[in-house]
Design a protein around this motif. Sequence first.
Motif, PDB file in Angstrom:
ATOM      1  N   UNK A   1       0.839  -1.204   0.000  1.00  0.00           N
ATOM      2  CA  UNK A   1       0.000   0.000   0.000  1.00  0.00           C
ATOM      3  C   UNK A   1       0.868   1.246   0.000  1.00  0.00           C
ATOM      4  N   UNK A   2       0.395   2.274  -0.678  1.00  0.00           N
ATOM      5  CA  UNK A   2       1.110   3.552  -0.690  1.00  0.00           C
ATOM      6  C   UNK A   2       1.067   4.181   0.698  1.00  0.00           C
ATOM      7  N   UNK A   3       2.202   4.762   1.106  1.00  0.00           N
ATOM      8  CA  UNK A   3       2.261   5.426   2.404  1.00  0.00           C
ATOM      9  C   UNK A   3       2.606   6.890   2.207  1.00  0.00           C
ATOM     10  N   UNK A   4       1.974   7.716   3.018  1.00  0.00           N
ATOM     11  CA  UNK A   4       2.288   9.132   3.090  1.00  0.00           C
ATOM     12  C   UNK A   4       2.342   9.482   4.568  1.00  0.00           C
ATOM     13  N   UNK A   5       3.466  10.029   5.015  1.00  0.00           N
ATOM     14  CA  UNK A   5       3.588  10.380   6.426  1.00  0.00           C
ATOM     15  C   UNK A   5       3.988  11.843   6.557  1.00  0.00           C
ATOM     16  N   UNK A   6       3.627  12.422   7.681  1.00  0.00           N
ATOM     17  CA  UNK A   6       4.083  13.771   8.011  1.00  0.00           C
ATOM     18  C   UNK A   6       5.041  13.663   9.193  1.00  0.00           C
ATOM     19  N   UNK A   7       6.060  14.528   9.174  1.00  0.00           N
ATOM     20  CA  UNK A   7       7.126  14.479  10.165  1.00  0.00           C
ATOM     21  C   UNK A   7       7.455  15.896  10.588  1.00  0.00           C
TER      22      UNK A   7
ATOM     23  N   UNK B   1      17.487  14.174   4.916  1.00  0.00           N
ATOM     24  CA  UNK B   1      17.807  12.972   4.149  1.00  0.00           C
ATOM     25  C   UNK B   1      18.143  11.857   5.133  1.00  0.00           C
ATOM     26  N   UNK B   2      18.267  10.624   4.612  1.00  0.00           N
ATOM     27  CA  UNK B   2      18.453   9.474   5.497  1.00  0.00           C
ATOM     28  C   UNK B   2      19.921   9.121   5.743  1.00  0.00           C
ATOM     29  N   UNK B   3      20.830   9.660   4.950  1.00  0.00           N
ATOM     30  CA  UNK B   3      22.251   9.404   5.158  1.00  0.00           C
ATOM     31  C   UNK B   3      23.017  10.715   5.120  1.00  0.00           C
ATOM     32  N   UNK B   4      24.172  10.721   5.777  1.00  0.00           N
ATOM     33  CA  UNK B   4      25.026  11.903   5.801  1.00  0.00           C
ATOM     34  C   UNK B   4      26.250  11.623   4.948  1.00  0.00           C
ATOM     35  N   UNK B   5      26.249  12.208   3.752  1.00  0.00           N
ATOM     36  CA  UNK B   5      27.356  11.967   2.826  1.00  0.00           C
ATOM     37  C   UNK B   5      28.465  13.007   2.955  1.00  0.00           C
ATOM     38  N   UNK B   6      28.232  14.048   3.759  1.00  0.00           N
ATOM     39  CA  UNK B   6      29.197  15.142   3.792  1.00  0.00           C
ATOM     40  C   UNK B   6      30.117  15.146   4.981  1.00  0.00           C
ATOM     41  N   UNK B   7      30.000  14.177   5.884  1.00  0.00           N
ATOM     42  CA  UNK B   7      30.812  14.205   7.091  1.00  0.00           C
ATOM     43  C   UNK B   7      31.254  12.794   7.441  1.00  0.00           C
TER      44      UNK B   7
ATOM     45  N   UNK C   1      10.848   4.787   2.014  1.00  0.00           N
ATOM     46  CA  UNK C   1      10.131   6.051   2.144  1.00  0.00           C
ATOM     47  C   UNK C   1      11.128   7.187   1.928  1.00  0.00           C
ATOM     48  N   UNK C   2      10.742   8.164   1.113  1.00  0.00           N
ATOM     49  CA  UNK C   2      11.659   9.247   0.758  1.00  0.00           C
ATOM     50  C   UNK C   2      10.970  10.602   0.899  1.00  0.00           C
ATOM     51  N   UNK C   3      11.759  11.664   1.172  1.00  0.00           N
ATOM     52  CA  UNK C   3      11.161  12.992   1.340  1.00  0.00           C
ATOM     53  C   UNK C   3      10.537  13.503   0.042  1.00  0.00           C
ATOM     54  N   UNK C   4       9.386  14.131   0.175  1.00  0.00           N
ATOM     55  CA  UNK C   4       8.749  14.841  -0.939  1.00  0.00           C
ATOM     56  C   UNK C   4       9.077  16.320  -0.757  1.00  0.00           C
ATOM     57  N   UNK C   5      10.254  16.713  -1.198  1.00  0.00           N
ATOM     58  CA  UNK C   5      10.732  18.073  -0.980  1.00  0.00           C
ATOM     59  C   UNK C   5      11.740  18.123   0.149  1.00  0.00           C
ATOM     60  N   UNK C   6      12.398  19.262   0.265  1.00  0.00           N
ATOM     61  CA  UNK C   6      13.457  19.414   1.247  1.00  0.00           C
ATOM     62  C   UNK C   6      13.071  20.439   2.306  1.00  0.00           C
ATOM     63  N   UNK C   7      13.837  20.440   3.383  1.00  0.00           N
ATOM     64  CA  UNK C   7      13.728  21.448   4.417  1.00  0.00           C
ATOM     65  C   UNK C   7      15.117  21.595   5.010  1.00  0.00           C
ATOM     66  N   UNK C   8      15.693  22.789   4.918  1.00  0.00           N
ATOM     67  CA  UNK C   8      17.086  22.985   5.283  1.00  0.00           C
ATOM     68  C   UNK C   8      17.400  22.474   6.687  1.00  0.00           C
TER      69      UNK C   8
ATOM     70  N   UNK D   1       7.639  18.049   7.211  1.00  0.00           N
ATOM     71  CA  UNK D   1       8.121  17.360   6.022  1.00  0.00           C
ATOM     72  C   UNK D   1       7.125  16.261   5.695  1.00  0.00           C
ATOM     73  N   UNK D   2       6.944  15.998   4.395  1.00  0.00           N
ATOM     74  CA  UNK D   2       6.125  14.878   3.931  1.00  0.00           C
ATOM     75  C   UNK D   2       7.039  13.852   3.285  1.00  0.00           C
ATOM     76  N   UNK D   3       6.774  12.581   3.574  1.00  0.00           N
ATOM     77  CA  UNK D   3       7.553  11.494   3.001  1.00  0.00           C
ATOM     78  C   UNK D   3       6.605  10.438   2.458  1.00  0.00           C
ATOM     79  N   UNK D   4       7.017   9.775   1.374  1.00  0.00           N
ATOM     80  CA  UNK D   4       6.161   8.777   0.744  1.00  0.00           C
ATOM     81  C   UNK D   4       7.017   7.721   0.056  1.00  0.00           C
ATOM     82  N   UNK D   5       6.398   6.570  -0.223  1.00  0.00           N
ATOM     83  CA  UNK D   5       7.076   5.509  -0.978  1.00  0.00           C
ATOM     84  C   UNK D   5       6.560   5.446  -2.413  1.00  0.00           C
ATOM     85  N   UNK D   6       5.799   6.453  -2.823  1.00  0.00           N
ATOM     86  CA  UNK D   6       5.166   6.469  -4.152  1.00  0.00           C
ATOM     87  C   UNK D   6       5.794   7.583  -4.977  1.00  0.00           C
ATOM     88  N   UNK D   7       6.468   7.208  -6.059  1.00  0.00           N
ATOM     89  CA  UNK D   7       7.219   8.178  -6.846  1.00  0.00           C
ATOM     90  C   UNK D   7       6.366   9.276  -7.442  1.00  0.00           C
TER      91      UNK D   7
END
Length: 232
Positions: A1-7, A16-22, A39-46, A53-59
């Motif tokens: 099932x498609x998921x949409x969550x608010x955080x 993001x889910x990983x830190x590539x810069x440190x 599940x991936x972010x739908x948009x960014x927040x600095x 933030x909204x995240x979903x598994x539906x492209x």
Amino acid sequence: MTRLIRFNKPFDVLPQFTDRGSEGSPRATLSDWINLPDVYPAGRLDRDSEGLMLLTDHGRLQAWISDPQHKMPKTYWVQVEGTPDAAAIQALADGVELKDGLTRPAKAALMDEPDGIWARNPPIRVRKSVPDSWIALTIREGRNRQVRRMTAAVGHPTLRLIRAAIGIWTLDGLSPGSWEDLEVPNIPGPPKPKPAPNRQAIARRKAAASTPGRPEPNARAKPRKPRKPRKG
């Protein structure tokens, strides 16, 4: 099932889910708060901003929420240095000239400090000689650090930035670091294209109509009666 969550993203958390810069000291990421597969972010927040933030598994849902061409409104509570006058608020609403061009018209208004607002860690810098105030700002585009650049352009640097709403979804009742599932909306799609007209068939019908007595193309010819054989 498609998921949409608010955080409710806390301050100093990477969107993001990983830190590539440190390499030496990894910074806080979404994975410190959310343990959900695919599940991936739908948009960014600095990193230095807080809030929704909204995240979903539906492209397709992710693209619909985050793509600026859909002009989904985003509302921010902005704590700024000083007290903007009517001209500064009107400038934010009309559009501010930034290095990458004029911003689109927005909604801007002074507001009281949001009810039940949580303390930020670390707290904002405070100067006793300079007051601070809050602005509610709704924009429909997503340039890099746009809200901070807009308030600075009208003479009131941002001290704290909280995203309160994205489209119909809000931060109401969600404490920092918490998330919950939302009802998945129907994603509007492009209208189905009409079948292309058969131009050759149209041309044949027009030609047949303009020639008196000529049968329409593809019309069935009436069968001829067989001739009777002659006698003798």
